[in-house]
Design a protein around this motif. Structure first.
Motif, PDB file in Angstrom:
ATOM      1  N   PHE A 275     -15.261  -2.405  16.928  1.00 62.80           N
ATOM      2  CA  PHE A 275     -15.215  -2.003  15.521  1.00 62.80           C
ATOM      3  C   PHE A 275     -15.700  -3.132  14.613  1.00 62.80           C
ATOM      4  CE2 PHE A 275     -13.040  -1.859  11.421  1.00 62.80           C
ATOM      5  CZ  PHE A 275     -13.333  -0.578  10.992  1.00 62.80           C
ATOM      6  N   PHE A 276     -15.127  -4.318  14.764  1.00 67.60           N
ATOM      7  CA  PHE A 276     -15.476  -5.424  13.865  1.00 67.60           C
ATOM      8  C   PHE A 276     -16.887  -5.946  14.121  1.00 67.60           C
ATOM      9  CE2 PHE A 276     -10.840  -5.535  13.338  1.00 67.60           C
ATOM     10  CZ  PHE A 276     -10.779  -5.515  11.949  1.00 67.60           C
ATOM     11  N   THR A 277     -17.353  -5.838  15.370  1.00 70.33           N
ATOM     12  CA  THR A 277     -18.750  -6.209  15.641  1.00 70.33           C
ATOM     13  C   THR A 277     -19.688  -5.260  14.897  1.00 70.33           C
ATOM     14  OG1 THR A 277     -18.154  -7.055  17.831  1.00 70.33           O
ATOM     15  CG2 THR A 277     -20.479  -6.599  17.423  1.00 70.33           C
ATOM     16  N   GLY A 278     -19.416  -3.953  14.988  1.00 72.66           N
ATOM     17  CA  GLY A 278     -20.217  -2.962  14.257  1.00 72.66           C
ATOM     18  C   GLY A 278     -20.146  -3.173  12.765  1.00 72.66           C
ATOM     19  N   LEU A 279     -18.953  -3.568  12.263  1.00 73.84           N
ATOM     20  CA  LEU A 279     -18.761  -3.799  10.835  1.00 73.84           C
ATOM     21  C   LEU A 279     -19.597  -4.984  10.354  1.00 73.84           C
ATOM     22  CD1 LEU A 279     -17.164  -3.289   8.167  1.00 73.84           C
ATOM     23  CD2 LEU A 279     -15.441  -4.866   9.039  1.00 73.84           C
ATOM     24  N   PHE A 280     -19.445  -6.146  11.023  1.00 74.44           N
ATOM     25  CA  PHE A 280     -20.134  -7.350  10.566  1.00 74.44           C
ATOM     26  C   PHE A 280     -21.638  -7.302  10.852  1.00 74.44           C
ATOM     27  CE2 PHE A 280     -15.742  -9.078  11.033  1.00 74.44           C
ATOM     28  CZ  PHE A 280     -15.550  -9.343   9.686  1.00 74.44           C
ATOM     29  N   ALA A 281     -22.054  -6.505  11.867  1.00 74.66           N
ATOM     30  CA  ALA A 281     -23.483  -6.380  12.177  1.00 74.66           C
ATOM     31  C   ALA A 281     -24.232  -5.657  11.054  1.00 74.66           C
ATOM     32  CB  ALA A 281     -23.678  -5.626  13.491  1.00 74.66           C
ATOM     33  N   VAL A 282     -23.483  -4.960  10.203  1.00 73.53           N
ATOM     34  CA  VAL A 282     -24.097  -4.198   9.106  1.00 73.53           C
ATOM     35  C   VAL A 282     -23.711  -4.742   7.737  1.00 73.53           C
ATOM     36  CG1 VAL A 282     -24.207  -1.918   7.996  1.00 73.53           C
ATOM     37  CG2 VAL A 282     -24.213  -2.081  10.492  1.00 73.53           C
ATOM     38  N   LEU A 283     -22.444  -5.143   7.596  1.00 69.02           N
ATOM     39  CA  LEU A 283     -21.906  -5.478   6.274  1.00 69.02           C
ATOM     40  C   LEU A 283     -22.523  -6.733   5.664  1.00 69.02           C
ATOM     41  CD1 LEU A 283     -19.850  -3.678   4.857  1.00 69.02           C
ATOM     42  CD2 LEU A 283     -18.100  -5.405   5.307  1.00 69.02           C
ATOM     43  N   TRP A 284     -23.208  -7.557   6.467  1.00 72.85           N
ATOM     44  CA  TRP A 284     -23.857  -8.752   5.925  1.00 72.85           C
ATOM     45  C   TRP A 284     -24.867  -8.407   4.820  1.00 72.85           C
ATOM     46  CZ3 TRP A 284     -29.136  -8.969   6.113  1.00 72.85           C
ATOM     47  CH2 TRP A 284     -29.773  -8.098   7.002  1.00 72.85           C
ATOM     48  N   TYR A 285     -25.413  -7.182   4.887  1.00 70.79           N
ATOM     49  CA  TYR A 285     -26.426  -6.814   3.903  1.00 70.79           C
ATOM     50  C   TYR A 285     -25.833  -6.680   2.505  1.00 70.79           C
ATOM     51  CZ  TYR A 285     -30.674  -4.874   1.964  1.00 70.79           C
ATOM     52  OH  TYR A 285     -31.806  -4.701   1.206  1.00 70.79           O
ATOM     53  N   GLU A 286     -24.507  -6.538   2.415  1.00 70.18           N
ATOM     54  CA  GLU A 286     -23.868  -6.504   1.090  1.00 70.18           C
ATOM     55  C   GLU A 286     -24.070  -7.822   0.348  1.00 70.18           C
ATOM     56  OE1 GLU A 286     -22.290  -3.986  -0.661  1.00 70.18           O
ATOM     57  OE2 GLU A 286     -23.186  -2.755   0.925  1.00 70.18           O
ATOM     58  N   VAL A 287     -24.160  -8.918   1.078  1.00 68.27           N
ATOM     59  CA  VAL A 287     -24.419 -10.225   0.465  1.00 68.27           C
ATOM     60  C   VAL A 287     -25.832 -10.236  -0.141  1.00 68.27           C
ATOM     61  CG1 VAL A 287     -24.574 -12.715   0.858  1.00 68.27           C
ATOM     62  CG2 VAL A 287     -22.864 -11.355   2.093  1.00 68.27           C
ATOM     63  N   VAL A 288     -26.802  -9.657   0.586  1.00 70.54           N
ATOM     64  CA  VAL A 288     -28.179  -9.574   0.090  1.00 70.54           C
ATOM     65  C   VAL A 288     -28.211  -8.747  -1.204  1.00 70.54           C
ATOM     66  CG1 VAL A 288     -30.518  -8.773   0.595  1.00 70.54           C
ATOM     67  CG2 VAL A 288     -29.120  -9.781   2.413  1.00 70.54           C
ATOM     68  N   LYS A 289     -27.491  -7.629  -1.222  1.00 70.75           N
ATOM     69  CA  LYS A 289     -27.457  -6.778  -2.414  1.00 70.75           C
ATOM     70  C   LYS A 289     -26.799  -7.515  -3.589  1.00 70.75           C
ATOM     71  CE  LYS A 289     -25.727  -2.904  -0.428  1.00 70.75           C
ATOM     72  NZ  LYS A 289     -25.315  -1.490  -0.395  1.00 70.75           N
ATOM     73  N   TRP A 290     -25.741  -8.273  -3.287  1.00 69.20           N
ATOM     74  CA  TRP A 290     -25.084  -9.054  -4.338  1.00 69.20           C
ATOM     75  C   TRP A 290     -26.065 -10.055  -4.942  1.00 69.20           C
ATOM     76  CZ3 TRP A 290     -24.291 -14.390  -4.132  1.00 69.20           C
ATOM     77  CH2 TRP A 290     -23.555 -14.926  -5.193  1.00 69.20           C
ATOM     78  N   TYR A 291     -26.870 -10.692  -4.089  1.00 69.20           N
ATOM     79  CA  TYR A 291     -27.855 -11.668  -4.561  1.00 69.20           C
ATOM     80  C   TYR A 291     -28.903 -10.978  -5.439  1.00 69.20           C
ATOM     81  CZ  TYR A 291     -31.555 -15.185  -4.505  1.00 69.20           C
ATOM     82  OH  TYR A 291     -32.515 -16.082  -4.885  1.00 69.20           O
ATOM     83  N   LYS A 292     -29.351  -9.765  -5.057  1.00 68.15           N
ATOM     84  CA  LYS A 292     -30.316  -9.008  -5.865  1.00 68.15           C
ATOM     85  C   LYS A 292     -29.752  -8.728  -7.255  1.00 68.15           C
ATOM     86  CE  LYS A 292     -32.750  -6.273  -2.317  1.00 68.15           C
ATOM     87  NZ  LYS A 292     -32.957  -4.880  -1.843  1.00 68.15           N
ATOM     88  N   ARG A 293     -28.473  -8.362  -7.305  1.00 69.78           N
ATOM     89  CA  ARG A 293     -27.860  -8.026  -8.598  1.00 69.78           C
ATOM     90  C   ARG A 293     -27.722  -9.257  -9.481  1.00 69.78           C
ATOM     91  NH1 ARG A 293     -24.617  -5.053  -5.132  1.00 69.78           N
ATOM     92  NH2 ARG A 293     -22.827  -6.451  -5.408  1.00 69.78           N
ATOM     93  N   THR A 294     -27.417 -10.397  -8.897  1.00 68.34           N
ATOM     94  CA  THR A 294     -27.281 -11.620  -9.693  1.00 68.34           C
ATOM     95  C   THR A 294     -28.621 -12.026 -10.288  1.00 68.34           C
ATOM     96  OG1 THR A 294     -27.599 -13.040  -7.743  1.00 68.34           O
ATOM     97  CG2 THR A 294     -25.319 -12.476  -8.356  1.00 68.34           C
ATOM     98  N   LYS A 295     -29.725 -11.723  -9.591  1.00 71.95           N
ATOM     99  CA  LYS A 295     -31.061 -12.091 -10.086  1.00 71.95           C
ATOM    100  C   LYS A 295     -31.473 -11.244 -11.286  1.00 71.95           C
ATOM    101  CE  LYS A 295     -34.500 -12.960  -7.362  1.00 71.95           C
ATOM    102  NZ  LYS A 295     -35.509 -12.791  -6.296  1.00 71.95           N
ATOM    103  N   THR A 296     -30.936 -10.027 -11.392  1.00 71.82           N
ATOM    104  CA  THR A 296     -31.341  -9.117 -12.476  1.00 71.82           C
ATOM    105  C   THR A 296     -30.398  -9.170 -13.670  1.00 71.82           C
ATOM    106  OG1 THR A 296     -30.128  -7.304 -11.397  1.00 71.82           O
ATOM    107  CG2 THR A 296     -32.474  -7.515 -10.915  1.00 71.82           C
ATOM    108  N   ILE A 297     -29.325  -9.943 -13.558  1.00 67.93           N
ATOM    109  CA  ILE A 297     -28.373 -10.037 -14.676  1.00 67.93           C
ATOM    110  C   ILE A 297     -28.965 -10.900 -15.794  1.00 67.93           C
ATOM    111  CG2 ILE A 297     -26.136 -10.962 -15.393  1.00 67.93           C
ATOM    112  CD1 ILE A 297     -25.063 -10.161 -12.643  1.00 67.93           C
TER     113      ILE A 297
END
Length: 834
Positions: A812-834
């Motif tokens: 479960f946690f392997t599947g979670l972290f194998a995908v959830l890292w992309y939330e950091v990328v999205k957070w970075y995109k949002r900070t660039k457009t603020i």
């Protein structure tokens, strides 16, 4: 309005209609014989995934693995059923679109003029066809007013053919268009018995052109299929070299081939387009080519008409100006003989059976204001259709005594050079035009002429007219038009006003609705004086194009296209046909649009509501974005399946064949509904209509997005293979290892579905999006996981093993972290457009 009985035409009775339909059938062309159900079934049998499943199932049966063979056979039925269901949804959506786009026809029945779908016409019906109509059936003309038809569809001859009841050439034909005038005809042939129906076989050879997006998707799928074929041969060779077992090595190679084949992509494309078109239809937007639905989101410029688009198209005759009295009157004033003569002349200058809102208003005013109705005593003997610059039209009527009435109406400026106006009268006329135009009135000049004999002039401008005055109409702006224009601006779309009205009227209405740049305008004559290069620069800053005619409209569209803009053109008349056809998206009005405009257009607005174009653009952006999400998801989730099958075999790991065809097809069945159902049902992201239109030429699979999908897929692969090695390190057997790796992919699939609902907003934001299918599909997926882990027959059949809490947690946690890292990328995109 003239009653059809005035021509001795009462039409069929309801009983006669039923009898004729029973004898001759419906007016539907059946030249292309199709069995849609059989075609869909045969198409499914040709699908690569179904063929691979059939081969794998056969090998299992041959080698005695009957359970696996039966499962794959059931999978064939399930995959086929899903494909059949998707195909039927698409076909049903298209059939409903066909029904609603069925053109209407005016028909005389029971002595009344009614409007019906053209497929309801029967032999013996009396139909009325007028300028701009597409003729719905073959017939014989019984009455006509300066009627001509363009029959290039049948003859290839581009020039219009004049016809009337007195000539040998008195036939009209299905599919041809009315170029001028009006005719009443008795239907003599319908459906396959028409001239068009007889040559219909040739239409079967016409192939639909594929859109750029469709070509890109097909090329991508083709490349993936070729890659899958090459890998299939490679893996078959590796396995055979190790085991010398032909069938077993073939089976293992088929496993990899199944994992590579992206058969969901073309299914997703077709489904998204068809359902998008169906949703638009329910919103009042008819899309004639469903493949262009997504392209609407690229629109950068919209050329709109004034009447019925910016305004309500509720024309009322509001003001009268008589040149003799040099005064402006309202209909509430006591009208003198000059004003009544003006109204009467305007009526004679209109069609005897009016369909234009202004002409309807003129006829109604004549009936209300004039004491004696002379319409029944006169027949139209000649007509000069709308033409000239500025445009005008002229009608000639004659009674039994041979008394001739020649009446013309058109742009008031059209009479300046062809009427007997004194210099001071011309100045008064120009002042009045400016005054009434500034108040937002739409103006028509009216005049009469005298002529002896039957040898009428070739053009109406050759008459010397006695100018009577101006009839002024008011068409109030739509209540929501300011908000609609603001939404276009927010979406980064330029709106240009292109109208046949005079500059002062156009400017007045534009000013009332806060049209951006209303003071930057030019006329059609001025436009035609510019070179192509000058025009391309001029259209960038000009907002109001007035006194426009067909050639000028066409040049505007081509200038925008030359500037790299994606142009949508709104039109309703015959003269709008070339511009509608030349634009990227021709948009016709459902109520006031002529059939020719509807034929030339890509979209039809049922209620003539400009705000619906915002909806269609939003739908285009939504479909494009959701389809992109679905395909990125498909690429991302296929990569770990491919590599998890390939690496253990190629690197000679302890369990080289961790997955069999049954496991791969099980994953495919879990993934298929996710992409084609969840993503199609996703709402429009909240920032989608605040973004600039995407370039029309942009590739669907750009490098950045493709890299994102590949990296997501590789991250899941790394997670799955790490769990594989973790299980081996702890000396777990093959069944436990397989189960843990499978669960990593299953959990990753769930999290990838949630994360990829937006490539910008966080997963917490997208949780708030309304999509009832998300919890449903996730619940079904988790229920499947429970069955596979804890229900013994399922566990044993798939060669799994029940996992303990620790093993499930690792997956479960392997599947979670194998995908959830992309939330950091999205957070970075949002900070660039603020």
């Amino acid at each position: 309005m003239i009653d059809p009985t005035d021509f001795g035409i009462t039409g069929l009775s309801d009983k006669e209609v039923l009898a004729s339909r029973k004898k001759h059938g419906e007016n539907i062309l059946n030249y292309k014989k199709q069995n849609n159900t059989l075609d869909a079934f045969l198409s499914i049998l040709k699908e690569p995934m179904v063929i691979l499943l059939a081969v794998a199932s056969s090998i299992y049966f041959i080698t005695g693995h009957f359970g696996d063979g039966i499962f794959l056979a059931m999978a064939i039925v399930l995959v086929g059923s899903i494909s059949f269901y998707q195909d039927s949804k698409s076909r049903n959506a298209l059939e409903k679109l066909k029904d609603i786009t069925q053109p209407n026809a005016k028909v005389i029945r029971n002595s009344k003029i009614i409007e019906i779908h053209s497929n309801e016409l029967v032999i013996g019906d009396s139909i009325i066809v007028e300028e701009g109509n597409v003729i719905p059936a073959d017939g014989t003309i019984v009455h006509s007013n300066d009627f001509s038809a363009n029959e290039s569809l049948l003859t290839g001859e581009s020039l219009s053919v004049f016809k009337d009841s007195e000539k040998n050439n008195n036939k009209i034909f299905t599919g041809t268009t009315v170029a001028s005038g009006l005719a009443i005809a008795t239907i003599t042939a319908i459906a396959d018995a028409t001239e068009l129906g007889k040559i219909g076989k040739s239409l079967e050879a016409i192939q639909d052109e594929k859109t750029p997006l469709e070509l890109q998707i097909n090329n991508f799928v083709k490349k993936m299929s070729l890659f899958g074929g090459a890998t299939f041969v490679l893996v078959w060779g590796i396995n055979y070299a190790k085991s010398f077992d032909l069938l077993d090595s073939l089976l293992k190679a088929l496993t990899l081939a199944m994992s590579i084949l992206p058969e969901e992509i073309p299914v997703a494309f077709t489904t998204f387009m068809a359902l998008g078109a169906w949703r638009l239809m329910k919103m009042g937007i008819i899309v004639k080519q469903i493949k262009t639905v997504e392209s609407m989101g690229s629109t950068t410029v919209i050329c709109v008409d004034k009447t019925g688009t910016i305004t309500q198209n509720k024309m009322s005759l509001a003001m009268l100006f008589t040149i003799k009295n040099e005064k402006i009157s309202t209909l509430q004033d006591k009208l003198g003989q000059e004003e009544l003569d003006l109204i009467t002349t305007a009526m004679w200058a209109s069609e005897p059976i009016p369909f234009d809102p202004m002409e309807i208003a003129i006829h109604e005013t004549y009936a209300n204001q004039c004491s004696s109705d002379e319409r029944k005593n006169y027949n139209m003997v000649h007509e000069y259709p709308l033409g000239g610059k500025p445009p005008m039209m002229t009608h000639l009527f004659e009674n039994k005594n041979g008394d001739l009435i020649i009446a013309a109406k058109g742009a008031p400026e059209a009479f300046l050079e062809i009427a007997d106006l004194l210099p001071n009268q011309k100045q008064i006329l120009l002042t009045t035009i400016k005054k009434l135009g500034n108040e937002g009135y739409r103006l028509l000049g009216v005049g009469t002429a005298l002529f002896d004999g039957k040898n009428y002039p070739k053009t109406q401008q050759e008459f010397l007219f006695d100018f009577k005055g101006i009839v002024a109409f008011y068409d109030p702006p739509k209540e929501n038009i300011k908000e609609v224009l603001q939404k276009f601006d927010d979406a980064g779309i330029q709106v240009k006003l292109v109208t046949g009205d005079n500059p002062t009227t156009a400017l007045s209405i534009a000013k009332q609705v806060a049209f951006k740049g209303y003071d930057m305008g030019m006329t059609g004559d001025d436009l035609m004086k510019l070179s192509e290069t000058e025009l391309q620069e001029q259209v960038k800053t000009t907002q109001i194009f007035s006194r426009m005619f067909p050639d000028a409209k066409l040049r505007i569209i081509n200038a925008f296209k030359a500037n790299g803009e994606v142009v949508a053109m709104i039109g309703d008349g015959v003269n709008d046909g070339p511009a509608l056809k030349a634009s990227h998206f021709g948009i016709a009005m459902g109520k006031k649009g002529t059939e020719i405009a509807k034929e030339a257009a890509s979209l039809i607005l049922v209620d003539d509501d400009l705000s619906k174009i915002i909806d269609s653009i939003a739908m285009g952006r939504k479909i494009y974005n959701n389809l992109k999400k679905a395909i990125q998801y498909i690429i991302s989730i296929h990569i770990p399946i491919i590599l998890t099958v390939f690496f253990p075999l190629a690197l000679g790991w302890i369990y080289p064949n961790i997955f069999s065809p049954t496991h791969v097809i099980l994953l495919e069945l879990i993934m298929g509904p996710t992409c084609s159902i969840i993503y199609e049902n996703e709402p429009l992201e909240k920032n989608a209509m605040q973004q600039k239109p995407r370039p029309f030429s942009s590739t669907f699979f750009n490098f950045r997005e493709l890299i994102t999908s590949i990296v997501q897929g590789l991250a899941i692969t790394i997670g799955a293979l790490l769990v594989y090695q973790y299980a081996v390190y702890l000396s777990y057997n093959e069944e436990v290892t397989r189960t843990m790796v499978f669960m990593v992919l299953l959990f990753s699939n769930i999290f990838l579905t949630l994360v990829n609902r937006s490539f910008y907003f966080s997963i917490w934001t997208t949780f708030k999006y309304k999509n009832n299918l998300v919890p449903l599909i996730i619940t079904i997926t988790l229920f499947l996981a429970v069955l596979l882990l804890f229900v013994k027959p399922f566990t044993q059949f798939f060669e799994f093993e029940t996992l303990n809490a620790t093993q499930i947690s690792v997956s479960f946690f392997t599947g979670l972290f194998a995908v959830l890292w992309y939330e950091v990328v999205k957070w970075y995109k949002r900070t660039k457009t603020i």
